[in-house]
Design a protein around this motif. Structure first.
Motif, PDB file in Angstrom:
ATOM      1  N   SER A  97      39.107 -14.565 -44.124  1.00 32.90           N
ATOM      2  CA  SER A  97      38.860 -15.488 -45.224  1.00 32.90           C
ATOM      3  C   SER A  97      39.888 -16.610 -45.137  1.00 32.90           C
ATOM      4  CB  SER A  97      39.002 -14.772 -46.571  1.00 32.90           C
ATOM      5  OG  SER A  97      40.359 -14.376 -46.765  1.00 32.90           O
ATOM      6  N   GLU A  98      39.678 -17.677 -45.890  1.00 29.68           N
ATOM      7  CA  GLU A  98      40.668 -18.757 -45.913  1.00 29.68           C
ATOM      8  C   GLU A  98      42.002 -18.251 -46.452  1.00 29.68           C
ATOM      9  OE1 GLU A  98      39.665 -22.547 -47.477  1.00 29.68           O
ATOM     10  OE2 GLU A  98      37.794 -22.712 -46.340  1.00 29.68           O
ATOM     11  N   GLN A 158      33.626 -19.090 -39.764  1.00 30.25           N
ATOM     12  CA  GLN A 158      33.722 -17.728 -39.237  1.00 30.25           C
ATOM     13  C   GLN A 158      32.825 -17.531 -38.014  1.00 30.25           C
ATOM     14  OE1 GLN A 158      35.696 -14.978 -40.290  1.00 30.25           O
ATOM     15  NE2 GLN A 158      34.849 -14.022 -38.450  1.00 30.25           N
TER      16      GLN A 158
END
Length: 309
Positions: A97-98, A158
């Protein structure tokens, strides 16, 4: 002062070296004294400040931090740490994830020690590292202390493993090394996929001009040269009196009152502390005279004296 004096800010295209840009400008302007402020790799685009004439002596006194927008490809490792090299290893990248990526990036924020790429211009026993690397020699490069002031995720894909970043860093930072080291920390490897320099030596994208071709008009190009006084406005200033001119031109120190120093607001705020002892010296007519060191409250010591022709 020589008309061929100041800075040009080139938008370096991909596929040419920084030296190619300098060489072209030398031919157009028909002068030898041209230099660039910070090498960009051939694939990198963006802000490339070029010093014209005596302005080459002023390069060390410009802002040293740089800003970039870049893309890192995770899962790929090359011998040059970018797209130009040969693939060493390919690996899948994990689900990220970020927020996950931001935690990894936190390892690189602030003052860190960084190892330059093997294919770089660093000198090793009198020879450039990239020349030794091309010959297949095995060697280590010393780690250098650098500072990354800001490192921000712009976007993360991603599915492709591509991470877009904004980077504000000190001079001497290799974004290729950042890509390599980030990939190693994540565990899948990484390389620099794309990079654009947004700001260097105090110049930004708003000031760039395209790299001119060899047929470009010389006088038109000279009209785009930036006055060095504008480029050095982060320095405190000292204006010479007529009776001090002789001492200055002969490189002799000037004893004066500190009340005559116009202290830069940037210095007052505590920013750019490495410049706090340097002064932009101007003539009585407000043209540039050079750079001095502010030794103490009363002594001005010439460092760069720009005598008129």
């Amino acid at each position: 002062m020589d008309a061929k004096f100041g800075f040009l800010v080139i938008d370096k295209p991909a596929g040419v070296t920084s030296h190619d840009c300098v060489s072209r400008l030398r031919k157009i302007l028909r002068i030898k004294r041209v230099g660039h402020g910070g090498t960009l790799d051939p694939l990198v685009t963006g802000v490339l400040p070029i010093a014209i004439g005596k302005a080459t002596r002023l390069l060390p006194y410009l802002h040293t931090s740089k800003k970039y927008q870049g893309t890192i490809q995770l899962g790929e490792r090359t011998n040059t740490d970018d797209l130009e090299g040969e693939t060493i290893k390919s690996s899948p990248w994990p689900q990220l994830s970020e927020a996950d990526l931001d935690k990894f990036l936190d390892l690189f924020r602030g003052r860190i020690f960084q190892e330059p790429p093997l294919f770089s211009s660093v000198h090793i026993n009198g020879e450039r590292a990239y020349k030794k690397a091309r010959k297949g020699e095995i060697f280590d490069l010393p780690r250098k202390e650098i500072t990354i002031y800001q490192l921000k995720v712009n976007s993360w894909n991603q599915s492709t493993g591509r991470l877009d970043l904004y980077i504000h860093c000190s001079s001497g930072t290799y974004i290729r090394s950042l890509a390599r080291d980030l990939g190693e920390n994540i565990g899948c490897g990484g390389m620099l996929f794309k990079l654009r320099r947004l700001e260097a030596l105090g110049f930004n994208e708003d000031e760039v001009i395209p790299l001119p071709d060899l047929n470009y008009n010389k006088e038109k190009l000279l009209s785009k040269v930036v006055d060095p006084i504008l480029s050095l406005n982060h320095l405190s200033k000292f204006r010479l009196k007529c009776e001090e001119d002789f001492y200055w031109r002969n490189g002799r120190k000037i004893i004066t009152s500190n009340s005559r120093i116009e202290v830069s607001k940037i210095i007052e705020k505590g920013e750019l502390n490495s410049y706090k002892n340097f002064l932009l010296v101007i003539n009585n007519d407000y043209s540039i005279a050079g750079i001095a060191e502010w030794v103490d409250d009363s002594i001005i010591q010439p460092k760069v004296v720009l005598n008129p022709l």
